[in-house]
Motif scaffolding. Structure first.
Motif, short mmCIF file in Angstrom:
data_model
loop_
_atom_site.label_atom_id
_atom_site.label_comp_id
_atom_site.label_asym_id
_atom_site.label_seq_id
_atom_site.Cartn_x
_atom_site.Cartn_y
_atom_site.Cartn_z
N LEU A 38 0.81 -1.21 0.00
CA LEU A 38 0.00 0.00 0.00
C LEU A 38 0.84 1.27 0.00
N SER A 39 2.13 1.15 0.41
CA SER A 39 2.93 2.38 0.47
C SER A 39 3.13 2.94 -0.93
N ARG A 68 -1.19 7.76 -5.06
CA ARG A 68 -2.40 8.51 -4.72
C ARG A 68 -2.03 9.94 -4.35
N GLU A 69 -0.92 10.08 -3.62
CA GLU A 69 -0.48 11.40 -3.19
C GLU A 69 -0.10 12.26 -4.40
N ARG A 92 -3.18 13.29 -6.15
CA ARG A 92 -3.86 14.30 -5.35
C ARG A 92 -3.23 15.69 -5.58
N LEU A 93 -1.89 15.69 -5.62
CA LEU A 93 -1.19 16.96 -5.82
C LEU A 93 -1.46 17.51 -7.22
N LEU A 113 -4.80 18.91 -7.20
CA LEU A 113 -4.81 20.17 -6.46
C LEU A 113 -4.28 21.31 -7.34
N THR A 146 3.43 26.85 -6.12
CA THR A 146 4.89 26.65 -6.01
C THR A 146 5.18 25.47 -5.08
N LYS A 147 4.45 25.45 -3.95
CA LYS A 147 4.68 24.37 -2.98
C LYS A 147 4.35 23.01 -3.58
N THR A 148 3.22 22.94 -4.28
CA THR A 148 2.82 21.64 -4.86
C THR A 148 3.83 21.19 -5.91
N GLU A 169 7.04 21.87 -5.99
CA GLU A 169 8.23 21.37 -5.29
C GLU A 169 7.95 20.00 -4.65
N ALA A 170 6.76 19.89 -4.06
CA ALA A 170 6.40 18.63 -3.40
C ALA A 170 6.33 17.49 -4.41
N GLN A 194 9.78 16.43 -5.26
CA GLN A 194 10.32 15.60 -4.17
C GLN A 194 9.77 14.17 -4.22
N LEU A 195 8.47 14.09 -4.46
CA LEU A 195 7.82 12.76 -4.48
C LEU A 195 8.31 11.92 -5.65
N LYS A 231 11.65 10.25 -5.17
CA LYS A 231 11.72 9.16 -4.18
C LYS A 231 11.81 7.79 -4.83
#
Lengths: 81, 592
Positions: A16-17, A23-24, A27-28, A31, A69-71, A73-74, A77-78, A81
């Protein structure tokens, strides 16, 4: 080799990870899309807004830019990974 | 004393009769297998099982089906019951859904009987046990938790097969010496006797699946008559609820409600099965012909009977689930015991799964926030009902000039301190159950809760000055303190809006971002207003110091509440992590 692949697939199905990470990301992306839509609407509203309303709309636009901007960058980052 | 006697008797039987020893060893190995399967699925499914049980149960028929399917897959109704109780404690599912799962789970347990009657007694199943066990051990030594879980599942399956093999072997040799069928008693007396034997056997071995396995293997070896095997199966269904009821005596209200629902369901099912035993046997005969079960294959026919009577129970009882739930809620009602400062959701059964533990902590954090809000609002001499009304900010300030003489520390001790401690304690205890992702989220929740508690401490520090200055003759200082109060009222109103917009994630996150920016002008030094007030000689030195300090305290309160809202109502771990990176460059909260 085939068995290893099959076991890998079964484990992926239950892992699930990885699913949560995907999913994350989705979602971003969603968003960012929503924020873009909102930015469009607010920009349109801003053109005909009264003075008292302008301040609030500008604050929202600023927040949207911050969040986009935050999304971004996030997401970077994701995906790294 | 009784226990010691029973152990001594068992030891004597095991030493004296080799065949019995083999059968009992088979049962023991079978039970060990089920325990391995249970542990394995907990680790191996990595939350998939919880996700299925949490999401696919919104309607009662769906809950029944999910209960059936999950139990059939994991081969353990006790694991499913455990998860169901933990979900109920965290209010992830309603009692109707929980009862639906348990009803479905009852049908799911028949899967074990199908495995035993189709494979167990027809092929040399013990042969397959060996390679499965070897792979199970290999996986068990791997580093990954998922692989180790898979190892447990394989070991469980291997032991179950091995256990069946032993039971089969035991009964095969036993029939050469003794024929258990000779103990048959005619009529309903015989039926009731065997029902009692089945129930007692299940209470002793603590597993209806194990009892069913023994019955199926025995009937496959012609050791018992078909009618007696049916009575034993009905007894085993009743026996399993006795185990559940005994287990629930020490559990919370939810555990008791589910156990009683299970007992009522199985009693009603058992009653109808006994009343209609011959009709049901006739139905089994008809269906057996249709699905190709041989007339003398009593193991399969027994399994079919077992499935039909459980299905029948679900059909009879499920239309009455809602009245049953009302009865159960009235029977075990512990809500009245919760005082404001006591936890509502931190039941130990919620610790069973990562999802229920996380939800329980999140809900309890919201409870903590609500209690803290009361202190914060009263500490600023405001009324909660004004804040969440349509009143304008000006009107609220005009009507809230009388200082609220409350003892913040006492309120904190009564409604927050213990609750906060309980949340931290529960989070620490549940840590082993949490997935890596949930563990990170719980850490954020702990920080958010700490923030709310510190917000109370900040309010305690400013309370005296607010009491003095909101009524002060100096209009400038009065306005400045009311400005701070207005900021908090605006913030709390917006946070209430965010709290109620569960589905609109973008709106929530955007509102928080706007609020973060909006709250920046609370800091009187940064916004430059303090210079103006001093230059125009509107406030004296004492007022200046108070205002500078208090504006920072209120700014911190706003940031701590925003951080809480961001964690609890606009959960986005990734953005928060990114925010934390930024914060290391420039702290958002001023440390005093």
């Amino acid at each position: 080799m085939k068995t290893k692949k099959l076991i890998g697939k079964v484990l992926d199905f239950f892992d699930l990870s990885k699913k949560a990470q995907k999913r994350e990301i989705d979602r971003l992306i969603e968003l960012r899309k929503d924020l873009k839509e909102k930015r469009k609407k607010i920009s349109k509203k801003l053109k005909s807004a009264e003075k008292w309303e302008k301040e609030h709309l500008l604050a929202e636009l600023k927040a949207i830019e911050n969040l986009r901007t935050k999304t971004k960058e996030a997401l970077k980052q994701l995906e790294e990974k | 004393m009784i226990k010691a006697l029973l152990f001594a008797l068992l030891a004597y039987v095991l030493i004296s009769f080799d065949d019995v020893q083999t059968i009992v060893a088979g049962v023991a190995i079978f039970i060990v297998g089920m325990l391995f399967m249970e542990d394995g699925f907990k680790a191996f499914s990595g939350g998939a099982l919880q996700e299925v049980l949490g999401k696919w149960t919104d309607k009662v028929p769906k809950a029944i089906f999910t209960g059936f399917a999950t139990t059939a897959v994991v081969q353990s109704s006790s694991l499913i019951s455990l998860i169901t109780i933990s979900f109920l404690s965290a209010e992830l599912i309603t009692l109707s859904q929980g009862v639906g799962i348990i009803f479905g789970s009852n049908i799911g347990t028949t899967a074990t009987s199908w495995i035993v009657s189709t494979f167990g007694v027809k092929i040399k199943i013990a042969h397959y046990a060996m390679p499965i066990l070897i792979f199970g051990v290999l996986f068990k030594f791997m580093k990954s938790k998922t692989y180790r879980g898979l190892g447990d599942v394989l070991l469980g399956l291997g032991f179950i097969f091995l256990g069946i093999g032993f039971m089969k072997e035991g009964f095969e040799t036993l029939k050469e010496g003794i024929d258990l069928a000779q103990f048959h008693i005619d009529g309903f007396l015989g039926i009731f006797t065997y029902i009692l034997v089945g129930a007692v056997a299940t209470v002793i071995v603590q597993s209806s699946s194990a009892t069913m396995a023994i019955i199926i293997v025995a009937i496959a070896n012609n050791q018992i008559l078909y009618i007696d095997a049916i009575a034993l199966a009905i007894g085993s269904n009743i026996g399993t609820t006795v185990t559940a009821v005994i287990g629930s005596l020490t559990s919370g209200a939810n555990g008791k409600r589910l156990a009683l629902a299970h007992l009522i369901f199985n009693m009603i099912t058992g009653f109808f099965a006994i009343a209609l035993i011959y009709q049901l046997m006739g139905l089994v005969d008809v269906l057996s012909v249709k699905v190709g079960i041989a007339d003398d294959d009593y193991a399969m026919k027994l399994t079919l009977f077992h499935t039909i009577f459980n299905l029948m129970g679900v059909m009879i009882v499920s239309p009455f689930i809602h009245p049953l739930v009302r009865f159960l809620e009235g029977r075990f009602n512990d809500d009245s015991q919760h005082k404001s400062g006591e936890p509502k959701y931190l039941d130990s059964s919620a610790m069973e799964t990562s999802l229920s533990a996380t939800t329980a902590i999140r809900k309890e954090s919201e409870h903590l926030y609500k209690n803290s809000l009361e202190i914060i609002v009263h500490g600023l001499s405001l009324h909660r009902k004004d804040i969440f009304s349509d009143k304008s900010l000006e009107k609220i300030m005009e009507s809230s000039t009388k200082p609220y003489d409350i003892d913040i520390d006492r309120m904190y001790q009564v409604t927050v301190k213990n609750l906060y401690g309980d949340i931290i304690r529960f989070a620490t205890m549940a840590n082993d159950t949490l997935s890596r992702r949930d563990s990170k989220y719980i850490y954020s929740l702990k920080i958010a809760n700490r923030g709310v508690v510190r917000a109370i401490k900040d309010i305690e520090k400013v309370q005296d000055n607010f009491n003095i200055y909101i009524n002060h003759a100096n209009e400038s200082i009065r306005n400045e303190y009311n400005f701070l109060r207005k900021k908090i009222v605006t913030l709390l109103r917006e946070l209430r809006r965010i709290e109620n917009m569960e589905a609109d994630f973008t709106e929530a996150i955007l509102t928080i971002e706007v609020l973060k920016d909006n709250m920046k002008d609370i800091d009187i030094v940064e916004n430059g207003r303090i210079d103006e007030l001093i230059r125009d000689q509107k406030i004296d030195s004492k007022m200046t110091t108070s205002l500078i300090n208090d504006s920072i305290y209120i700014y911190n309160v706003s940031n701590r509440l925003l951080e809480f809202a961001e964690t609890v109502w606009a959960d986005n771990e990734i953005l928060r992590e990114y925010d934390e990176d930024l914060e290391t460059k420039g702290s958002r909260i001023h440390e005093n």
